[in-house]
Design an enzyme around this catalytic site. Structure first.
Site, mmCIF file in Angstrom:
data_model
loop_
_atom_site.group_PDB
_atom_site.id
_atom_site.type_symbol
_atom_site.label_atom_id
_atom_site.label_comp_id
_atom_site.label_asym_id
_atom_site.label_seq_id
_atom_site.Cartn_x
_atom_site.Cartn_y
_atom_site.Cartn_z
ATOM 1 N N LYS A 52 0.842 -1.207 0.000
ATOM 2 C CA LYS A 52 0.000 0.000 0.000
ATOM 3 C C LYS A 52 0.875 1.254 0.000
ATOM 4 O O LYS A 52 0.619 2.213 -0.731
ATOM 5 C CB LYS A 52 -0.943 -0.013 1.222
ATOM 6 C CG LYS A 52 -2.052 -1.049 1.067
ATOM 7 C CD LYS A 52 -2.869 -1.273 2.325
ATOM 8 C CE LYS A 52 -3.812 -2.467 2.098
ATOM 9 N NZ LYS A 52 -4.607 -2.845 3.254
ATOM 10 N N GLN A 96 -4.926 -1.800 9.419
ATOM 11 C CA GLN A 96 -4.746 -3.104 8.780
ATOM 12 C C GLN A 96 -5.366 -4.205 9.636
ATOM 13 O O GLN A 96 -5.073 -4.310 10.829
ATOM 14 C CB GLN A 96 -3.246 -3.356 8.560
ATOM 15 C CG GLN A 96 -2.939 -4.607 7.779
ATOM 16 C CD GLN A 96 -3.445 -4.549 6.331
ATOM 17 O OE1 GLN A 96 -3.343 -3.527 5.662
ATOM 18 N NE2 GLN A 96 -4.001 -5.648 5.851
ATOM 19 N N ASP A 119 -10.978 2.730 3.603
ATOM 20 C CA ASP A 119 -11.468 1.376 3.296
ATOM 21 C C ASP A 119 -12.994 1.313 3.214
ATOM 22 O O ASP A 119 -13.549 0.256 2.904
ATOM 23 C CB ASP A 119 -11.006 0.393 4.390
ATOM 24 C CG ASP A 119 -9.666 -0.264 4.059
ATOM 25 O OD1 ASP A 119 -9.267 -0.240 2.874
ATOM 26 O OD2 ASP A 119 -9.035 -0.805 4.982
#
Ligand code: NAP
Length: 280
Positions: A52, A96, A119
């Site tokens: 990422k 994460q 997200d």
């Protein structure tokens, strides 16, 4: 059969994101910024985070990598999230997953500002999605729609089946297909005679998390199959679908690797850019 390459679609979209990021930086005097918080030392999670950060560099975003030790208290993780919410250089952030067992992912996700939720996993952003007016879209399902569109797969009016109903993939996938005017059925582990349902579908998105679970017998001839699953087995990576069986049978399908995988980070970049623009 058309092999739908997520790698190709991702490259095209990342080029466009890089272009828009440069414009944003010129106008605002700063680049879009993504913060990634990782707690603990899970090796697979560190690989995802590294990818990422690398993707941010490639499109001209700033990235902020926050690695906290495994035994960090929940209050400390939440404090870090609040600091990032206040940081004017951060447009999007993510934590994460999975988190170490002593941390509640529900409480930690709830600490993320919906305005910086790259997200699209906060309850507010899920609510907006299911109300039909998303602020940002969950990355993996949004990537699937981009692949289908790139390969001119008709969606409106088609029978689409989603295998799996997780909050991250299956459910938002069904909603995005519905928003594209597909007729959508969701199947899961309690579904009776799933094969009869997948065999009647024009488009099947498989996100069951079971290696090589479905094959040609499960689908209709000339249907379109998108495999979200990803598994590392002793002989390499594979998906939820036995891809080779589809070659003489399906109209189009995504491979693993090189299918949906490369799209997920691309849509994360897209969401970060979108949130940066919305912040004004
Ligand atoms: P998950 O949370 O484990 O959900 C799996 C879903 O599949 C559940 O809804 C489950 O039903 C359903 N299922 C399990 N066995 C089934 C069966 N025999 N028949 C029908 N449905 C069944 O997994 P996930 O997070 O959605 O992820 C799915 C897969 O996608 C995993 O392989 C994951 O690694 C992969 N993934 C890939 C990406 C990417 O970027 N490519 C991103 C995210 C996930 P119940 O709800 O009834 O248990």
């Amino acid at each position: 059969m058309i092999v739908m390459s997520g790698t190709k679609v991702a490259a095209k979209i990342r080029k466009q994101i890089a272009h828009e990021a440069a414009e944003f930086s010129n106008r605002r005097g700063r680049a879009p910024g993504l913060a990634v918080v990782i707690v603990g030392d899970d090796p697979a999670s560190h690989v995802y985070v590294k990818n990422k950060i690398k993707a941010c560099d490639e499109v001209g975003f700033r990235s902020f990598h926050h690695h906290l030790p495994t035994d960090t208290a929940e209050t400390k993780v939440i404090e870090r999230i609040h600091n990032l919410t206040d940081d004017p250089n951060v447009d999007g952030m993510l934590v994460q997953l999975p988190l170490p067992k002593h941390l509640s992912s529900e409480r930690i996700l709830a600490a993320i500002s919906p305005l910086k939720d790259a997200d699209a996993l906060t309850i507010e952003n899920q609510g907006l999605l299911f109300a039909g007016r998303p602020r940002v879209k969950p990355c993996t399902p949004a990537g699937v729609i981009e692949i289908l569109k790139h390969y001119d797969v008709p969606i409106a009016g088609q029978n689409a089946v989603v295998v799996g109903r997780s909050a991250i993939v299956g459910r938002p996938m069904a909603q995005l297909l519905l928003m594209e005017d597909a007729t959508v059925t969701v199947v899961h582990s309690k579904t009776r005679d799933m094969r009869a349902i997948t065999q009647s579908a024009d488009i099947v998105v498989v996100a069951a998390g079971k290696p090589r679970f479905l094959g040609a017998d499960d689908f209709k001839k000339d249907s379109v199959i998108v495999d979200v699953g990803i598994h590392r087995l002793f002989d390499g990576l594979c998906g939820d679908v036995r891809f080779e069986e589809l070659r003489a049978f399906a109209r189009a399908a995504t491979p693993v690797p090189g299918g949906v995988g490369p799209m997920t980070i691309t849509m994360l970049l897209q969401n970060t850019l979108q949130l940066a623009k919305l912040r004004g």
